[in-house]
Scaffold this active site. Structure first.
Site, PDB file in Angstrom:
ATOM      1  N   ARG A   1       4.083  -6.899  -0.083  1.00  0.00           N
ATOM      2  CA  ARG A   1       4.330  -7.036   0.945  1.00  0.00           C
ATOM      3  C   ARG A   1       5.105  -6.155   1.844  1.00  0.00           C
ATOM      4  O   ARG A   1       5.505  -5.257   1.330  1.00  0.00           O
ATOM      5  CB  ARG A   1       5.432  -8.210   1.419  1.00  0.00           C
ATOM      6  CG  ARG A   1       5.769  -8.774   2.815  1.00  0.00           C
ATOM      7  CD  ARG A   1       6.151  -9.689   3.168  1.00  0.00           C
ATOM      8  NE  ARG A   1       7.898  -9.113   2.091  1.00  0.00           N
ATOM      9  CZ  ARG A   1       8.695  -8.569   3.120  1.00  0.00           C
ATOM     10  NH1 ARG A   1       8.756  -8.226   4.298  1.00  0.00           N
ATOM     11  NH2 ARG A   1       9.667  -8.084   2.481  1.00  0.00           N
TER      12      ARG A   1
ATOM     13  N   ARG B   1      14.895   4.039   7.729  1.00  0.00           N
ATOM     14  CA  ARG B   1      14.216   5.246   7.209  1.00  0.00           C
ATOM     15  C   ARG B   1      12.894   5.487   8.854  1.00  0.00           C
ATOM     16  O   ARG B   1      12.719   6.305   9.320  1.00  0.00           O
ATOM     17  CB  ARG B   1      13.726   5.264   6.605  1.00  0.00           C
ATOM     18  CG  ARG B   1      14.075   5.110   4.674  1.00  0.00           C
ATOM     19  CD  ARG B   1      13.318   5.050   3.430  1.00  0.00           C
ATOM     20  NE  ARG B   1      13.390   3.877   3.601  1.00  0.00           N
ATOM     21  CZ  ARG B   1      12.455   2.508   3.257  1.00  0.00           C
ATOM     22  NH1 ARG B   1      11.232   3.019   3.008  1.00  0.00           N
ATOM     23  NH2 ARG B   1      12.254   1.118   2.828  1.00  0.00           N
TER      24      ARG B   1
END
Length: 615
Positions: free
Chosen positions: A477, A314
């Site tokens: 995270r 991505r």
């Protein structure tokens, strides 16, 4: 004739056998056999050892590191670089690597020489702000500050020990390009594990594989040892300091659900060894736990194989579309946001769609294609057909996104970084869904990596680093921060454990010695195959695995992997362990290797086909 030769060979070997020949230890994470000994006791064992002992002598070391993943090996290497002389790593799996071997993205770092070279303006302050924002400000500010301030140094350290972190890219949650990756754009985990393995071997740090940590031994409030077990029994490694680097608990579904019930039934990207052992051991000696309910899902995981697609796909330009062929989210949002958005789509799944330019920009994509989990087509219409989504909708989506790239304005979802227009055939699509990926919670530590108790006081001699700890990542995270975490805090744990040893009696001479020698694997039973050289292939984790089997005097004497696309740092363990088992036993009824199950099965199946040819 063969039978007569076997009898003669047996007679010739009888004298040698009577002089005492112990079971051979096999370590599957290197090309040579590593034997670890203290006096006359073998300290390394595998599932292949036939000898059983009801009593195992205790051993000793200054520092015992629990876990041979990225954090554990970083701690060990740094401790020795700082002057430690008696360090040992214990690992319950038959190979090193842990979860680190599956890391695909890279290492986040700010103010690095590589960012400056590319003209990327980044600061430690911005890295800090992005991490705190991503973690919803639940992070421990001091730990985050320590991480960002030591991140550039971590990149240089990895490269200094033979690693390769020179390309800087964009990842979700980052304001600028910050994730440092191998120069060939391959996955970071295998590179890091291979680098650390080599350095551990160079420094002669013993690694006790198939050795499970059972209990931290405390005397008068201080760590004095670690109880471990292998197939020969249980024993204690007496020591001055223990570093817990056992990873999280993402592969322990029962533990996951106990902290976050809505994750019941989810798959996981974690290695099977990530079961929370270190957290449980630390809790038993009074450690405080933090953020245990903060469990992250990775948004792009193949729902059938549980193979994770790196966020770099991505980051390099791919978009997400649902089964109606429409975009539905800014693809570079944080993992929790993207995961939540996918779960709202039909079947709780989506597709990552990209073109030939994106494929060429990221080597990791090749492993997904080899694994057969990516569909491809020459046109968008044909791609839509394979995805089973409306062709008109997908074509409109791709056209609109290309316009957004051209105009530099994504009015629909506000994606700031639009790497490139997706208009270069071929076109690709990868089905994905969220899976349990990272457990942000764990034992509480301070900036010297000491484990803290419920009164916020350090437990003397106990340190922890990596996913076994909590506080660094908060509620979520950011991609690239896990590798930063394991290297930065792993090194810090090693440094401070060594300082503790120096202040409490000092370093001692090595008591568990590594002796590395090449071991020739030989048949241990008689077989009756037809002499010759045979080849066959079977599907592995990333594609076909081709083997070559050589038969002499009726027995399999060598097995070689001729061609494969298996992950470096993983396939080596299966290659050594599985092939040596088959040669010794002359059968494919052998154990697979934990963390390399698919590769193991491919080797076994291919050898089985060769055996059928040799009947």
């Amino acid at each position: 004739m063969k039978k007569l030769l076997s009898i003669l060979l047996s007679v010739m070997l009888t004298a040698t056998l009577f002089t005492g020949c112990g079971a051979k230890d096999e370590q599957s994470n290197s090309s040579s056999s590593t034997s670890v000994s203290e006096s006359t006791n073998s300290s390394s064992s595998t599932s292949e050892s036939s000898s059983q002992s009801t009593q195992v002598a205790d051993k000793s070391a200054d520092i015992v590191i629990v876990g041979a993943g990225g954090a554990g090996m970083s701690a060990a290497v740094q401790a020795v670089q700082d002057g430690a002389t008696n360090v040992v790593i214990v690992e319950k799996a038959p190979i090193t690597g842990g979860n680190t071997i599956y890391a695909t993205g890279g290492l986040n770092a700010s103010e690095t020489q590589y960012q400056k070279k590319d003209g990327i303006e980044d600061t430690n302050e911005l890295f800090y702000e992005d991490t705190m924002k991503g973690g919803k400000n639940l992070n421990d500010p001091e730990l985050v500050k320590f991480m960002v301030e030591h991140s550039a140094e971590a990149v240089d350290w990895v490269n200094s020990i033979g690693g390769d972190l020179q390309v800087v890219g964009m990842f979700g949650g980052a304001s600028v390009k910050r994730i440092h990756r191998p120069s060939d754009t391959s996955a970071v985990g295998p590179m890091l594990v291979k680098t650390l393995n080599a350095k551990v071997a160079e420094l002669k740090i013993p690694v006790l594989l198939n050795t499970k940590a059972e209990e931290i031994v405390m005397t008068d409030g201080k760590v004095t040892g670690l109880k471990v077990s292998d197939e020969n029994g249980e024993y204690t490694i007496n020591c001055k300091a223990v570093v817990l680097a056992t990873g999280g608990f993402g592969a322990n579904s029962e533990m996951v659900v106990s902290y976050k019930a809505d994750l019941e039934g989810f798959g996981t990207t974690n290695a099977k060894v990530a079961t929370g052992d270190g957290i449980k051991m630390a809790e038993k000696v009074g450690a405080e736990l933090v953020d245990m309910k903060e469990i992250q899902t990775h948004p792009t995981v193949n729902p059938k194989t549980q193979k994770m697609y790196t966020e770099g796909v991505r980051g390099n330009g791919a978009i997400l579309v649902n089964k109606e062929g429409n975009r539905f989210i800014n693809e570079l949002e944080t993992r929790d946001v993207v995961s939540a958005a996918i779960l709202k789509q039909k079947d709780k799944q989506a597709y990552m769609v990209f073109d030939e330019n994106v494929r060429k920009s990221l080597k990791a994509i090749e492993s997904y294609i080899s694994a057969g989990i990516v569909v491809e087509a020459d046109t968008i219409e044909d791609l839509a057909k394979q995805m089973n989504v409306p062709a008109d909708a997908l074509k409109a989506t791709m056209t609109k996104y290309t316009e957004a790239v051209t105009s530099k304005q994504d009015d629909e979802f506000g994606r700031a970084d639009r790497a490139q227009a997706l208009n270069q055939p071929k076109y690709y699509a990868a089905l994905c869904a969220p899976a349990v990926h990272h457990t942000m919670g764990g034992v509480k530590i301070n900036t010297t990596n000491e484990v803290l108790n419920k009164d916020n006081v350090a437990i003397a001699g106990l340190y922890a680093a990596g996913e076994v700890t909590g506080g660094v990542h908060g509620a979520n995270r950011l991609g690239g921060n896990a590798v930063a975490d394991i290297v930065i805090f792993g090194r810090n744990a090693g440094t401070n454990a060594n300082k503790y040893v120096a202040a409490n009696g000092g370093n001692t001479e090595p008591t568990i010695i590594v002796e590395t020698k090449e071991e020739e694997v030989k048949p241990e039973v008689e077989a009756n195959f037809k002499d010759g050289v045979y080849t066959a292939s079977a599907n592995g984790n990333n594609g076909p695995v081709k083997v070559e089997v050589t038969v002499k005097y009726g027995e399999i004497v060598t097995i070689k992997l001729l061609e494969h696309t298996e992950t470096p740092g993983i396939f080596e363990g299966a290659e050594k362990s599985v092939t040596s088992q088959i040669i010794r036993k002359q059968t494919v009824d052998v154990d697979t290797v934990t963390n390399a199950t698919n590769t193991s099965k491919a080797i076994i199946e291919a050898v089985k086909l060769c055996m059928e040819q040799a009947k």
